[in-house]
Design a protein around this motif. Structure first.
Motif, PDB file in Angstrom:
ATOM      1  N   THR A 155       0.865  -1.182   0.000  1.00 48.41           N
ATOM      2  CA  THR A 155       0.000   0.000   0.000  1.00 48.41           C
ATOM      3  C   THR A 155       0.899   1.229   0.000  1.00 48.41           C
ATOM      4  O   THR A 155       2.088   1.133   0.263  1.00 48.41           O
ATOM      5  CB  THR A 155      -0.908   0.062   1.241  1.00 48.41           C
ATOM      6  OG1 THR A 155      -0.087   0.320   2.381  1.00 48.41           O
ATOM      7  CG2 THR A 155      -1.702  -1.201   1.456  1.00 48.41           C
TER       8      THR A 155
ATOM      9  N   GLY B  84       1.119   3.532   2.114  1.00 53.07           N
ATOM     10  CA  GLY B  84       1.660   3.829   3.439  1.00 53.07           C
ATOM     11  C   GLY B  84       2.998   3.178   3.714  1.00 53.07           C
ATOM     12  O   GLY B  84       3.758   3.661   4.555  1.00 53.07           O
TER      13      GLY B  84
ATOM     14  N   ASN C 285       3.072   2.832  11.913  1.00 56.84           N
ATOM     15  CA  ASN C 285       1.871   2.957  12.745  1.00 56.84           C
ATOM     16  C   ASN C 285       2.217   3.198  14.209  1.00 56.84           C
ATOM     17  O   ASN C 285       3.322   2.896  14.651  1.00 56.84           O
ATOM     18  CB  ASN C 285       1.035   1.681  12.617  1.00 56.84           C
ATOM     19  CG  ASN C 285       0.452   1.544  11.236  1.00 56.84           C
ATOM     20  OD1 ASN C 285      -0.359   2.356  10.822  1.00 56.84           O
ATOM     21  ND2 ASN C 285       0.908   0.539  10.500  1.00 56.84           N
TER      22      ASN C 285
ATOM     23  N   VAL D 243      -5.559  11.367  -6.038  1.00 56.54           N
ATOM     24  CA  VAL D 243      -5.106  12.757  -6.146  1.00 56.54           C
ATOM     25  C   VAL D 243      -3.621  12.853  -5.820  1.00 56.54           C
ATOM     26  O   VAL D 243      -3.067  11.986  -5.143  1.00 56.54           O
ATOM     27  CB  VAL D 243      -5.883  13.688  -5.177  1.00 56.54           C
ATOM     28  CG1 VAL D 243      -7.323  13.847  -5.604  1.00 56.54           C
ATOM     29  CG2 VAL D 243      -5.799  13.196  -3.736  1.00 56.54           C
TER      30      VAL D 243
ATOM     31  N   THR E 214      -1.423   9.120   5.844  1.00 52.40           N
ATOM     32  CA  THR E 214      -2.424  10.180   5.792  1.00 52.40           C
ATOM     33  C   THR E 214      -2.283  11.126   6.982  1.00 52.40           C
ATOM     34  O   THR E 214      -2.260  12.343   6.834  1.00 52.40           O
ATOM     35  CB  THR E 214      -3.827   9.528   5.789  1.00 52.40           C
ATOM     36  OG1 THR E 214      -3.944   8.763   4.586  1.00 52.40           O
ATOM     37  CG2 THR E 214      -4.924  10.550   5.862  1.00 52.40           C
TER      38      THR E 214
ATOM     39  N   GLU F 240       0.925  13.231   7.023  1.00 51.66           N
ATOM     40  CA  GLU F 240       0.840  14.323   6.047  1.00 51.66           C
ATOM     41  C   GLU F 240      -0.048  15.444   6.575  1.00 51.66           C
ATOM     42  O   GLU F 240       0.275  16.629   6.427  1.00 51.66           O
ATOM     43  CB  GLU F 240       0.280  13.803   4.716  1.00 51.66           C
ATOM     44  CG  GLU F 240       1.276  12.922   3.984  1.00 51.66           C
ATOM     45  CD  GLU F 240       0.662  12.084   2.880  1.00 51.66           C
ATOM     46  OE1 GLU F 240       1.420  11.415   2.164  1.00 51.66           O
ATOM     47  OE2 GLU F 240      -0.584  12.064   2.742  1.00 51.66           O
TER      48      GLU F 240
HETATM   49  C1  LIG Z   1      -5.697  -1.027   4.969  1.00 50.12           C
HETATM   50  C2  LIG Z   1      -4.333  -0.939   5.552  1.00 50.12           C
HETATM   51  O1  LIG Z   1      -3.669  -1.931   5.806  1.00 50.12           O
HETATM   52  N1  LIG Z   1      -3.895   0.277   5.785  1.00 50.12           N
HETATM   53  C3  LIG Z   1      -2.573   0.535   6.258  1.00 50.12           C
HETATM   54  C4  LIG Z   1      -1.846   1.096   5.110  1.00 50.12           C
HETATM   55  O2  LIG Z   1      -2.543   2.284   4.782  1.00 50.12           O
HETATM   56  P1  LIG Z   1      -2.620   3.014   3.378  1.00 50.12           P
HETATM   57  O3  LIG Z   1      -1.391   2.747   2.622  1.00 50.12           O
HETATM   58  O4  LIG Z   1      -3.923   2.711   2.740  1.00 50.12           O
HETATM   59  O5  LIG Z   1      -2.754   4.500   3.883  1.00 50.12           O
HETATM   60  P2  LIG Z   1      -1.672   5.552   4.379  1.00 50.12           P
HETATM   61  O6  LIG Z   1      -2.492   6.673   4.858  1.00 50.12           O
HETATM   62  O7  LIG Z   1      -0.679   5.020   5.321  1.00 50.12           O
HETATM   63  O8  LIG Z   1      -0.888   5.959   3.055  1.00 50.12           O
HETATM   64  C5  LIG Z   1      -1.526   6.323   1.903  1.00 50.12           C
HETATM   65  C6  LIG Z   1      -0.567   7.146   1.092  1.00 50.12           C
HETATM   66  O9  LIG Z   1      -1.065   7.274  -0.216  1.00 50.12           O
HETATM   67  C7  LIG Z   1      -1.188   8.644  -0.545  1.00 50.12           C
HETATM   68  N2  LIG Z   1      -2.345   8.889  -1.389  1.00 50.12           N
HETATM   69  C8  LIG Z   1      -3.547   8.325  -1.088  1.00 50.12           C
HETATM   70  C9  LIG Z   1      -4.637   8.595  -1.888  1.00 50.12           C
HETATM   71  C10 LIG Z   1      -4.471   9.448  -3.003  1.00 50.12           C
HETATM   72  O10 LIG Z   1      -5.399   9.729  -3.755  1.00 50.12           O
HETATM   73  N3  LIG Z   1      -3.264   9.988  -3.244  1.00 50.12           N
HETATM   74  C11 LIG Z   1      -2.179   9.722  -2.471  1.00 50.12           C
HETATM   75  O11 LIG Z   1      -1.097  10.221  -2.747  1.00 50.12           O
HETATM   76  C12 LIG Z   1      -1.374   9.351   0.782  1.00 50.12           C
HETATM   77  O12 LIG Z   1      -1.099  10.699   0.640  1.00 50.12           O
HETATM   78  C13 LIG Z   1      -0.412   8.550   1.654  1.00 50.12           C
HETATM   79  O13 LIG Z   1       0.905   8.968   1.492  1.00 50.12           O
HETATM   80  O14 LIG Z   1      -0.533   1.274   5.515  1.00 50.12           O
HETATM   81  C14 LIG Z   1      -0.406   2.226   6.597  1.00 50.12           C
HETATM   82  C15 LIG Z   1       1.053   2.355   6.951  1.00 50.12           C
HETATM   83  O15 LIG Z   1       1.535   1.223   7.497  1.00 50.12           O
HETATM   84  C16 LIG Z   1      -1.214   1.806   7.809  1.00 50.12           C
HETATM   85  O16 LIG Z   1      -1.259   2.877   8.724  1.00 50.12           O
HETATM   86  C17 LIG Z   1      -2.590   1.519   7.416  1.00 50.12           C
HETATM   87  O17 LIG Z   1      -3.268   1.030   8.528  1.00 50.12           O
END
Ligand SMILES: CC(=O)N[C@H]1[C@@H](OP(=O)(O)OP(=O)(O)OC[C@H]2O[C@@H](n3ccc(=O)[nH]c3=O)[C@H](O)[C@@H]2O)O[C@H](CO)[C@@H](O)[C@@H]1O
Length: 344
Positions: free
Chosen positions: A9, A11, A119, A237, A257, A260
């Motif tokens: 993912t 994250g 986390n 986005v 998230t 950030e």
């Molecule tokens: C379902 C699951 O297992 N979730 C885990 C996953 O979260 P997951 O990877 O879903 O979410 P995170 O918030 O950690 O990271 C998402 C990342 O993607 C980016 N982003 C997202 C959407 C978008 O449209 N554009 C974009 O750039 C966000 O800005 C962020 O940098 O890994 C994280 C870090 O270990 C954990 O805290 C979460 O519990």
């Protein structure tokens, strides 16, 4: 050469890429190892980094099932071959499917292994790896047993350290430049719960606000039908633009998230995944900020109206913004790279 691994993912992958860049800047070559089927399969070729993709399964109780267990074993086998061939000076694991096998076999082969937990709670894989790791690095302070605490350091979460002026970011996203903006961020895959619960409840705000709803690529077509004037739906986005555009946000509780949000000082109402789905990681992540008065946590949808009003109250938002300052300090990737190089 150092191996950086982690993905599945956003994250796990984006902070891994940030750490890889910091290592390169410090003059250390890096090879990135990701999992087949994760988002790294798409992102790594664009990154310009030397990389390998290995089969990998999820380390959880599911690994006891034959299909998932077979993938975990295939991952360990592929990681063993890869680490033998590449002979890295050290391995940095950011977690995710590929992170576990690569870090595990490296430690067994006597290679310095460092983990980073994003986390506010150690996951299953990192609880095991922490015992074997040379150093344990954390995004936020977590209470650990004294044996682990000695080799642990809080470095923060490596976020993309870029900000844009709000009006410019809104225009770049196709929004009105000067309208107050509420962001909904479902995370790298989008959040079905936010997609189902939020649009109807938020339409009444559209007289004053505009809403940018990131719903996940696989829901985009369905959610587009719910667009209204000032309600904008996007599958995915650019995170720097989205956070720069936002006055406040409703999000899942991913570590990325929330870090950030802290970096951009945007007040968040966090809706964590139910604890049985992720072992309580998102609950703990939102809790870390909520306990410091730096976020709101939704405990049930019955309380949504009240929590939303608190989030929209200008003096509450000013207070939260103040408290967010310093909770996601810049320079995390550089601190992490330094620890890796010290361990070599
Ligand atoms: C379902 C699951 O297992 N979730 C885990 C996953 O979260 P997951 O990877 O879903 O979410 P995170 O918030 O950690 O990271 C998402 C990342 O993607 C980016 N982003 C997202 C959407 C978008 O449209 N554009 C974009 O750039 C966000 O800005 C962020 O940098 O890994 C994280 C870090 O270990 C954990 O805290 C979460 O519990």
């Amino acid at each position: 050469m150092v191996i950086v691994t982690g993905g599945g993912t956003g994250g796990h992958l984006y902070p891994g890429l940030a750490a890889a860049s910091a290592l390169l800047e410090a003059g250390e070559p890096v090879t990135y190892v990701g999992a087949l089927g994760g988002i790294e399969e798409r992102v790594l070729p664009e990154s310009g980094l030397p990389h390998h993709l290995i089969p990998a399964g999820k380390l959880s109780r599911d690994a006891l099932r034959p299909k998932e267990g077979k993938k975990v074993l295939q991952g360990l086998w592929a990681a063993r071959q890869l680490v033998r061939d590449l002979r890295p000076k050290a391995v940095l694991s950011m977690g995710g499917y590929a992170g576990f096998p690569v870090a595990f076999v490296a430690a067994l082969q006597g290679i310095p292994m460092i983990i980073h937990e994003q986390n506010a709670k150690l996951g299953l894989a990192n609880r095991m790896l922490a015992q074997l790791a040379r150093r344990v690095t954390l995004a936020t302070p977590i209470e650990l047993a004294p044996g682990l605490a000695r080799k642990t350091q809080v470095v923060g979460y490596p976020v993309r350290e870029e900000k844009r002026p709000p009006a410019e970011a809104r225009a770049a996203l196709g929004l009105e430049p000067n309208r107050p903006t509420l962001l909904i961020l479902g995370g790298s895959q989008g959040s079905q719960e936010l997609n189902e619960q939020l649009p109807e409840r938020l339409y009444p705000l559209l007289g004053k606000w505009q809403i940018l709803h990131q719903c996940g690529v696989r829901w985009e077509e369905k959610l587009k039908a719910l667009e209204r004037p000032h309600y904008f739906v996007r599958g995915y986005v650019d995170s720097v633009l989205a956070w720069s555009a936002a006055d406040c946000a409703i999000t899942r509780g991913g570590a990325g998230t929330l870090s950030e949000a802290a970096y951009h000082q945007v007040p968040v109402l966090g809706v964590p995944l139910p604890r049985h789905l992720d072992g309580g990681a998102q609950w703990a992540n939102v809790g870390f900020y909520a306990e410091r008065g730096a976020a709101l946590r939704l405990e049930s949808w019955a309380q949504f109206e009240a929590e939303l009003n608190t989030l929209l109250d200008p003096s509450t938002r000013a207070q939260i913004r103040d408290r967010l300052g310093g909770l996601s300090p810049a320079g995390a990737a550089r601190r992490l790279a330094q620890i890796v190089l010290e361990a070599v």
